[in-house]
Design a protein around this motif. Structure first.
Motif, PDB file in Angstrom:
ATOM      1  N   LYS A 170      68.222  27.294  65.348  1.00  0.00           N
ATOM      2  CA  LYS A 170      67.580  28.598  65.839  1.00  0.00           C
ATOM      3  C   LYS A 170      68.104  29.636  65.170  1.00  0.00           C
ATOM      4  O   LYS A 170      67.165  30.660  64.668  1.00  0.00           O
ATOM      5  N   ASP A 171      69.177  29.690  64.341  1.00  0.00           N
ATOM      6  CA  ASP A 171      69.506  30.724  63.104  1.00  0.00           C
ATOM      7  C   ASP A 171      68.623  30.785  62.154  1.00  0.00           C
ATOM      8  O   ASP A 171      68.199  31.827  61.593  1.00  0.00           O
ATOM      9  N   GLU A 172      68.227  29.633  61.533  1.00  0.00           N
ATOM     10  CA  GLU A 172      67.619  29.668  60.362  1.00  0.00           C
ATOM     11  C   GLU A 172      66.151  29.926  60.586  1.00  0.00           C
ATOM     12  O   GLU A 172      65.579  30.670  59.837  1.00  0.00           O
ATOM     13  N   GLU A 173      65.735  29.631  61.908  1.00  0.00           N
ATOM     14  CA  GLU A 173      64.329  30.278  62.200  1.00  0.00           C
ATOM     15  C   GLU A 173      64.344  31.756  62.294  1.00  0.00           C
ATOM     16  O   GLU A 173      63.217  32.284  61.867  1.00  0.00           O
ATOM     17  N   ALA A 174      65.247  32.232  62.973  1.00  0.00           N
ATOM     18  CA  ALA A 174      65.363  33.423  63.139  1.00  0.00           C
ATOM     19  C   ALA A 174      65.404  34.460  61.580  1.00  0.00           C
ATOM     20  O   ALA A 174      64.747  35.316  61.303  1.00  0.00           O
ATOM     21  N   ILE A 175      66.024  33.568  60.596  1.00  0.00           N
ATOM     22  CA  ILE A 175      66.074  34.135  59.351  1.00  0.00           C
ATOM     23  C   ILE A 175      64.753  34.208  58.659  1.00  0.00           C
ATOM     24  O   ILE A 175      64.377  34.886  57.947  1.00  0.00           O
ATOM     25  N   GLU A 176      64.166  33.097  58.606  1.00  0.00           N
ATOM     26  CA  GLU A 176      62.680  32.837  58.286  1.00  0.00           C
ATOM     27  C   GLU A 176      61.721  34.068  59.058  1.00  0.00           C
ATOM     28  O   GLU A 176      61.011  34.460  58.335  1.00  0.00           O
ATOM     29  N   TRP A 177      61.816  34.095  60.213  1.00  0.00           N
ATOM     30  CA  TRP A 177      61.108  34.979  60.743  1.00  0.00           C
ATOM     31  C   TRP A 177      61.331  36.225  60.566  1.00  0.00           C
ATOM     32  O   TRP A 177      60.333  37.226  60.156  1.00  0.00           O
ATOM     33  N   ALA A 178      62.698  36.848  60.059  1.00  0.00           N
ATOM     34  CA  ALA A 178      62.803  38.113  59.683  1.00  0.00           C
ATOM     35  C   ALA A 178      62.147  38.482  58.442  1.00  0.00           C
ATOM     36  O   ALA A 178      61.906  39.512  57.878  1.00  0.00           O
ATOM     37  N   LEU A 179      62.389  37.227  57.333  1.00  0.00           N
ATOM     38  CA  LEU A 179      62.039  37.407  56.016  1.00  0.00           C
ATOM     39  C   LEU A 179      60.459  37.525  55.955  1.00  0.00           C
ATOM     40  O   LEU A 179      59.881  38.067  55.312  1.00  0.00           O
ATOM     41  N   GLU A 180      59.788  36.663  56.642  1.00  0.00           N
ATOM     42  CA  GLU A 180      58.279  36.590  56.975  1.00  0.00           C
ATOM     43  C   GLU A 180      57.752  38.008  57.486  1.00  0.00           C
ATOM     44  O   GLU A 180      56.668  38.605  56.987  1.00  0.00           O
ATOM     45  N   SER A 181      58.766  38.500  58.608  1.00  0.00           N
ATOM     46  CA  SER A 181      58.029  39.727  59.272  1.00  0.00           C
ATOM     47  C   SER A 181      58.333  41.032  58.149  1.00  0.00           C
ATOM     48  O   SER A 181      57.273  42.066  58.355  1.00  0.00           O
ATOM     49  N   THR A 182      59.130  40.939  57.463  1.00  0.00           N
ATOM     50  CA  THR A 182      59.354  42.027  56.156  1.00  0.00           C
ATOM     51  C   THR A 182      58.577  41.695  54.856  1.00  0.00           C
ATOM     52  O   THR A 182      58.558  42.476  54.177  1.00  0.00           O
ATOM     53  N   GLY A 183      57.842  40.500  54.731  1.00  0.00           N
ATOM     54  CA  GLY A 183      57.140  40.160  53.734  1.00  0.00           C
ATOM     55  C   GLY A 183      57.930  40.107  52.602  1.00  0.00           C
ATOM     56  O   GLY A 183      57.756  40.316  51.075  1.00  0.00           O
ATOM     57  N   LEU A 184      59.060  39.324  52.859  1.00  0.00           N
ATOM     58  CA  LEU A 184      60.075  38.955  51.815  1.00  0.00           C
ATOM     59  C   LEU A 184      60.269  37.711  51.472  1.00  0.00           C
ATOM     60  O   LEU A 184      61.408  36.981  50.862  1.00  0.00           O
ATOM     61  N   THR A 185      59.810  36.675  52.110  1.00  0.00           N
ATOM     62  CA  THR A 185      59.731  35.177  51.961  1.00  0.00           C
ATOM     63  C   THR A 185      59.802  34.722  50.334  1.00  0.00           C
ATOM     64  O   THR A 185      60.633  34.127  50.038  1.00  0.00           O
ATOM     65  N   GLU A 186      59.026  35.355  49.671  1.00  0.00           N
ATOM     66  CA  GLU A 186      58.985  34.937  48.150  1.00  0.00           C
ATOM     67  C   GLU A 186      60.112  35.621  47.457  1.00  0.00           C
ATOM     68  O   GLU A 186      60.420  35.188  46.471  1.00  0.00           O
ATOM     69  N   LEU A 187      60.547  36.599  47.966  1.00  0.00           N
ATOM     70  CA  LEU A 187      61.509  37.406  47.310  1.00  0.00           C
ATOM     71  C   LEU A 187      63.088  37.059  47.849  1.00  0.00           C
ATOM     72  O   LEU A 187      64.083  37.490  47.118  1.00  0.00           O
ATOM     73  N   ALA A 188      63.171  35.855  48.436  1.00  0.00           N
ATOM     74  CA  ALA A 188      64.421  35.507  49.209  1.00  0.00           C
ATOM     75  C   ALA A 188      65.559  35.042  48.252  1.00  0.00           C
ATOM     76  O   ALA A 188      66.844  35.305  48.292  1.00  0.00           O
ATOM     77  N   GLY A 189      65.155  34.781  46.822  1.00  0.00           N
ATOM     78  CA  GLY A 189      66.147  34.300  46.098  1.00  0.00           C
ATOM     79  C   GLY A 189      66.472  35.475  45.008  1.00  0.00           C
ATOM     80  O   GLY A 189      67.438  35.070  44.344  1.00  0.00           O
TER      81      GLY A 189
END
Length: 265
Positions: free
Chosen positions: A114-133
């Protein structure tokens, strides 16, 4: 009602930084707090978040007095982003966003699905998935601000308080952040209160506006009503007019700039 307050009063010595401030928020509403420097905008946000103990009145989250809630309980419902949040430059976006789960994880529980899903959702919602690293020092101003908002979203808080979220950003990044704020409200139902300097940005993005002066609430209503209240010129000490940009669109405040001449010109 996700967030409300009644007659909040905050004293700094003998000075009233906030004087009887009240508001009532609907789910998914965007409320802009505007006013000159020192008008009480930041104080109001901190009092709403329970970071300042008011001299009078109280704030409530879903009908529960904030003063009666633990910091962790508040953090599960409400996220507060100050004007200039700080973190080590070498921290990555993903690491920063993961910190947003602390109210749910604590010191002793490991991150679960659940925590990992929340983190992925937060990154996706702000358009930062590709910048996570990427590290924070590698980000532009707008990307860094989105990273902080993403960390706030990872809390899965339904209320977001933002203190001058567009300050120190170029106009393109300001639009980027305000677009994100609008999407969070409309698509995710996040209730948002933000202190903001730019009157036209407040009018463009908010559902209601609260205008503060010297700690007191001078106006509270829809943006279109502010244009008819005749308060902007007197409170901000500027000359200007509200003009209609397009039918059905909020009015735009057009400031009348005075030409300055050098004494030696």
């Amino acid at each position: 009602m996700p967030l409300s307050c009644t007659h909040l009063t905050v004293l700094y010595g003998r000075r009233k930084a906030l004087d009887g401030f009240s508001l009532a928020m609907e789910k998914g509403e965007i409320r802009a707090l505007i006013g000159p420097n020192g008008s009480g905008k930041s104080t109001a946000l901190q009092a709403l978040a329970g970071l300042i103990v008011p001299s009078g009145g109280q704030s409530e989250i879903e009908g529960v007095a904030v003063a009666s809630m633990s910091r962790r309980a508040i953090a599960r419902k409400l996220a507060f982003l100050p004007q200039q949040p700080t973190a080590p430059n070498e921290m990555t976006v993903a690491q920063l966003v993961r910190q947003g789960r602390f109210p749910h994880v604590g010191l002793f529980r490991s991150y679960d699905k659940k925590d990992e899903e929340a983190i992925e959702w937060a990154l996706e919602s702000t358009g930062l998935t590709e910048l996570a690293g990427r590290t924070l020092q590698e980000l532009s101003g707008g990307e860094r601000q989105r990273a902080w908002i993403s960390a706030a979203l990872a809390q899965e808080a339904s209320i977001l308080l933002l203190d001058e979220p567009t300050s120190f950003l170029d106009i393109g990044y300001q639009v980027e952040v305000l677009d994100l704020v609008h999407r969070l409200s409309r698509e995710r139902g996040v209730t948002i209160v933000m202190a903001i300097h730019d009157i036209n940005q407040a009018i463009a993005v908010s559902d209601r506006i609260s205008l503060l002066e010297k700690g007191g609430l001078r106006f509270d209503g829809e943006p279109e009503a502010l244009a008819k209240a005749g308060l902007i010129e007197s409170i901000f000490r500027v000359k200007g007019n509200f003009v209609e940009v397009a039918p059905g669109k909020p009015p735009h405040f057009d400031v009348e700039l005075t030409k300055l001449t050098r004494p030696d010109a």
